[in-house]
Scaffold this motif. Structure first.
Motif, PDB file in Angstrom:
ATOM      1  N   ARG A  69      56.400 -44.406  24.266  1.00 48.84           N
ATOM      2  CA  ARG A  69      55.772 -43.368  25.076  1.00 48.84           C
ATOM      3  C   ARG A  69      54.966 -42.420  24.204  1.00 48.84           C
ATOM      4  N   SER A  70      53.882 -41.941  24.758  1.00 51.63           N
ATOM      5  CA  SER A  70      53.038 -41.022  24.006  1.00 51.63           C
ATOM      6  C   SER A  70      53.772 -39.707  23.790  1.00 51.63           C
ATOM      7  N   THR A  81      60.450 -35.576  34.513  1.00 57.13           N
ATOM      8  CA  THR A  81      61.375 -35.176  33.446  1.00 57.13           C
ATOM      9  C   THR A  81      62.448 -36.239  33.236  1.00 57.13           C
ATOM     10  N   SER A  82      62.087 -37.496  33.458  1.00 50.50           N
ATOM     11  CA  SER A  82      63.035 -38.584  33.223  1.00 50.50           C
ATOM     12  C   SER A  82      63.291 -38.732  31.733  1.00 50.50           C
ATOM     13  N   LEU A  83      64.317 -39.468  31.388  1.00 43.24           N
ATOM     14  CA  LEU A  83      64.761 -39.589  30.009  1.00 43.24           C
ATOM     15  C   LEU A  83      63.623 -40.002  29.077  1.00 43.24           C
ATOM     16  N   GLY A  84      63.394 -39.188  28.036  1.00 37.87           N
ATOM     17  CA  GLY A  84      62.351 -39.466  27.057  1.00 37.87           C
ATOM     18  C   GLY A  84      60.971 -38.976  27.424  1.00 37.87           C
ATOM     19  N   GLN A  85      60.800 -38.501  28.653  1.00 37.20           N
ATOM     20  CA  GLN A  85      59.483 -38.053  29.102  1.00 37.20           C
ATOM     21  C   GLN A  85      59.298 -36.579  28.725  1.00 37.20           C
ATOM     22  N   CYS A  86      59.243 -36.328  27.416  1.00 37.23           N
ATOM     23  CA  CYS A  86      59.145 -34.962  26.918  1.00 37.23           C
ATOM     24  C   CYS A  86      58.149 -34.915  25.771  1.00 37.23           C
ATOM     25  N   TRP A  87      57.842 -33.691  25.335  1.00 38.72           N
ATOM     26  CA  TRP A  87      57.027 -33.521  24.135  1.00 38.72           C
ATOM     27  C   TRP A  87      57.953 -33.094  23.003  1.00 38.72           C
ATOM     28  N   ALA A  88      57.896 -33.821  21.885  1.00 37.18           N
ATOM     29  CA  ALA A  88      58.702 -33.491  20.711  1.00 37.18           C
ATOM     30  C   ALA A  88      57.801 -32.933  19.623  1.00 37.18           C
ATOM     31  N   PHE A  89      58.177 -31.763  19.088  1.00 38.82           N
ATOM     32  CA  PHE A  89      57.435 -31.216  17.957  1.00 38.82           C
ATOM     33  C   PHE A  89      58.329 -31.216  16.714  1.00 38.82           C
ATOM     34  N   LYS A  90      57.711 -31.134  15.557  1.00 40.80           N
ATOM     35  CA  LYS A  90      58.435 -31.211  14.297  1.00 40.80           C
ATOM     36  C   LYS A  90      59.353 -30.012  14.101  1.00 40.80           C
ATOM     37  N   PRO A 116      72.294 -33.163  30.548  1.00 42.39           N
ATOM     38  CA  PRO A 116      73.051 -33.388  29.307  1.00 42.39           C
ATOM     39  C   PRO A 116      73.991 -34.589  29.379  1.00 42.39           C
ATOM     40  N   HIS A 117      74.362 -35.006  30.591  1.00 43.46           N
ATOM     41  CA  HIS A 117      75.276 -36.135  30.732  1.00 43.46           C
ATOM     42  C   HIS A 117      74.593 -37.469  30.434  1.00 43.46           C
ATOM     43  N   ILE A 118      73.255 -37.504  30.482  1.00 38.37           N
ATOM     44  CA  ILE A 118      72.548 -38.751  30.202  1.00 38.37           C
ATOM     45  C   ILE A 118      71.630 -38.619  28.995  1.00 38.37           C
ATOM     46  N   ALA A 119      71.604 -37.450  28.377  1.00 39.20           N
ATOM     47  CA  ALA A 119      70.736 -37.237  27.216  1.00 39.20           C
ATOM     48  C   ALA A 119      71.220 -38.048  26.029  1.00 39.20           C
ATOM     49  N   VAL A 120      70.288 -38.615  25.267  1.00 40.88           N
ATOM     50  CA  VAL A 120      70.618 -39.351  24.051  1.00 40.88           C
ATOM     51  C   VAL A 120      71.024 -38.394  22.936  1.00 40.88           C
ATOM     52  N   ASP A 121      70.281 -37.274  22.838  1.00 40.78           N
ATOM     53  CA  ASP A 121      70.562 -36.289  21.783  1.00 40.78           C
ATOM     54  C   ASP A 121      70.292 -34.894  22.326  1.00 40.78           C
ATOM     55  N   ILE A 122      71.323 -34.221  22.789  1.00 43.71           N
ATOM     56  CA  ILE A 122      71.164 -32.903  23.400  1.00 43.71           C
ATOM     57  C   ILE A 122      70.854 -31.829  22.373  1.00 43.71           C
ATOM     58  N   THR A 123      71.055 -32.126  21.081  1.00 47.71           N
ATOM     59  CA  THR A 123      70.791 -31.118  20.048  1.00 47.71           C
ATOM     60  C   THR A 123      69.307 -30.803  19.898  1.00 47.71           C
ATOM     61  N   SER A 124      68.439 -31.647  20.458  1.00 51.03           N
ATOM     62  CA  SER A 124      66.998 -31.398  20.360  1.00 51.03           C
ATOM     63  C   SER A 124      66.483 -30.462  21.445  1.00 51.03           C
ATOM     64  N   ALA A 125      67.347 -30.008  22.343  1.00 53.26           N
ATOM     65  CA  ALA A 125      66.931 -29.089  23.408  1.00 53.26           C
ATOM     66  C   ALA A 125      66.553 -27.731  22.831  1.00 53.26           C
ATOM     67  N   ASP A 186      65.165 -32.281  12.739  1.00 53.59           N
ATOM     68  CA  ASP A 186      63.974 -33.129  12.691  1.00 53.59           C
ATOM     69  C   ASP A 186      62.955 -32.800  13.772  1.00 53.59           C
ATOM     70  N   TYR A 187      63.424 -32.577  14.991  1.00 57.95           N
ATOM     71  CA  TYR A 187      62.485 -32.357  16.095  1.00 57.95           C
ATOM     72  C   TYR A 187      63.146 -31.591  17.242  1.00 57.95           C
ATOM     73  N   THR A 188      62.293 -31.031  18.098  1.00 60.67           N
ATOM     74  CA  THR A 188      62.719 -30.342  19.315  1.00 60.67           C
ATOM     75  C   THR A 188      61.974 -30.954  20.488  1.00 60.67           C
ATOM     76  N   CYS A 189      62.670 -31.232  21.581  1.00 61.92           N
ATOM     77  CA  CYS A 189      62.059 -31.848  22.761  1.00 61.92           C
ATOM     78  C   CYS A 189      61.947 -30.826  23.900  1.00 61.92           C
ATOM     79  N   VAL A 190      60.736 -30.653  24.397  1.00 59.91           N
ATOM     80  CA  VAL A 190      60.486 -29.801  25.562  1.00 59.91           C
ATOM     81  C   VAL A 190      60.064 -30.711  26.711  1.00 59.91           C
ATOM     82  N   TYR A 191      60.849 -30.718  27.769  1.00 62.04           N
ATOM     83  CA  TYR A 191      60.541 -31.601  28.896  1.00 62.04           C
ATOM     84  C   TYR A 191      59.500 -30.990  29.830  1.00 62.04           C
ATOM     85  N   ARG A 192      59.739 -29.770  30.251  1.00 67.30           N
ATOM     86  CA  ARG A 192      58.762 -29.136  31.153  1.00 67.30           C
ATOM     87  C   ARG A 192      58.880 -27.626  31.062  1.00 67.30           C
ATOM     88  N   PHE A 193      57.729 -26.967  31.173  1.00 66.69           N
ATOM     89  CA  PHE A 193      57.702 -25.502  31.225  1.00 66.69           C
ATOM     90  C   PHE A 193      56.830 -25.091  32.400  1.00 66.69           C
TER      91      PHE A 193
END
Length: 222
Positions: A69-70, A81-90, A116-125, A186-193
């Motif tokens: 995914r891009s 906001t499905s799983l992985g459909q987010c923007w990750a920054f460094k 959080p129950h289906i997140a792969v890595d909640i620490t990136s929130a 390593d990264y932070t994921c923002v799904y929607r604002f």
């Protein structure tokens, strides 16, 4: 539906995707009953942001690596906001700047994240973040609209404008500065604002040329 799984009644794949997108936007809006003026399909755009994170292998970000995914910051302005459909920054500190299609009187901001129950890595929130408002792209002067903390156990969290003195000022540009996440270096994921508020009801209500004090010059200040 034919053997390929595609509809044969005259509706092509693009039309199906558009229909799904519209239903997602309607469902998302119904959950909090507030108009999202930052929504991409309504004219919201990203005009600046931190560098996107690019996973080098499946261990660094398995969802984005395996799905290919891009990783574009415009994803924070989309309803999916499905799983992985987010923007990750460094890293854990970053920012993005949203330009609305029109000035509004801001009232609330909303962050959406994966359950959080289906997140792969909640620490990136994202955890702590600041929202700054600008009258327009032509001005460097910004107004602090609030400092907030996103609860990692939340899926959708709406925050009320903290600096009520500026609720009567019009803004068309918002900078969101993320100061920390929940432990991912390593990264932070923002799904929607989302950006909520009210539009001027009188054509004479022009955008404010200057806003009051409490200004922050740029994203480098904090």
């Amino acid at each position: 539906v034919n053997a390929t799984g595609r509809p044969t009644d005259g509706v092509n794949e693009a039309e199906v995707e558009l229909l799904i997108k519209k239903h997602l936007e309607r469902y998302s809006a119904d959950k909090i009953n507030k108009t999202d003026f930052a929504l991409q399909s309504a004219g919201g755009v990203i005009v600046d942001s931190s560098d996107s994170y690019q996973p080098v292998n499946w261990l660094s970000n398995p969802i984005k690596y395996l799905t290919k995914r891009s990783n574009d910051p415009i994803q924070v302005l989309q309803a999916d906001t499905s799983l992985g459909q987010c923007w990750a920054f460094k890293g854990s500190v970053g920012y993005f700047v949203i330009q609305l299609p029109r000035p509004i009187f801001p009232s609330h901001f909303t962050i959406d994240h994966i359950d959080p129950h289906i997140a792969v890595d909640i620490t990136s929130a994202p955890q702590n973040f600041t929202v700054l408002g600008y009258a327009g792209l032509e001005t460097r002067q910004s107004v602090l609209l609030g400092k907030f903390q996103f609860d990692v156990k939340s899926v959708t969290k709406t925050f009320e404008l903290q600096n009520k003195a500026h609720s009567k000022n019009q803004f068309s540009v918002f900078m969101i500065k993320v100061h920390s996440n929940y432990g991912n270096d390593d990264y932070t994921c923002v799904y929607r604002f989302r950006v909520h508020g009210a539009v001027p009801t009188n054509i004479l209500e022009l955008p404010n040329d200057k806003v009051a004090s409490d200004t922050i010059e740029s994203q480098d200040d904090e």
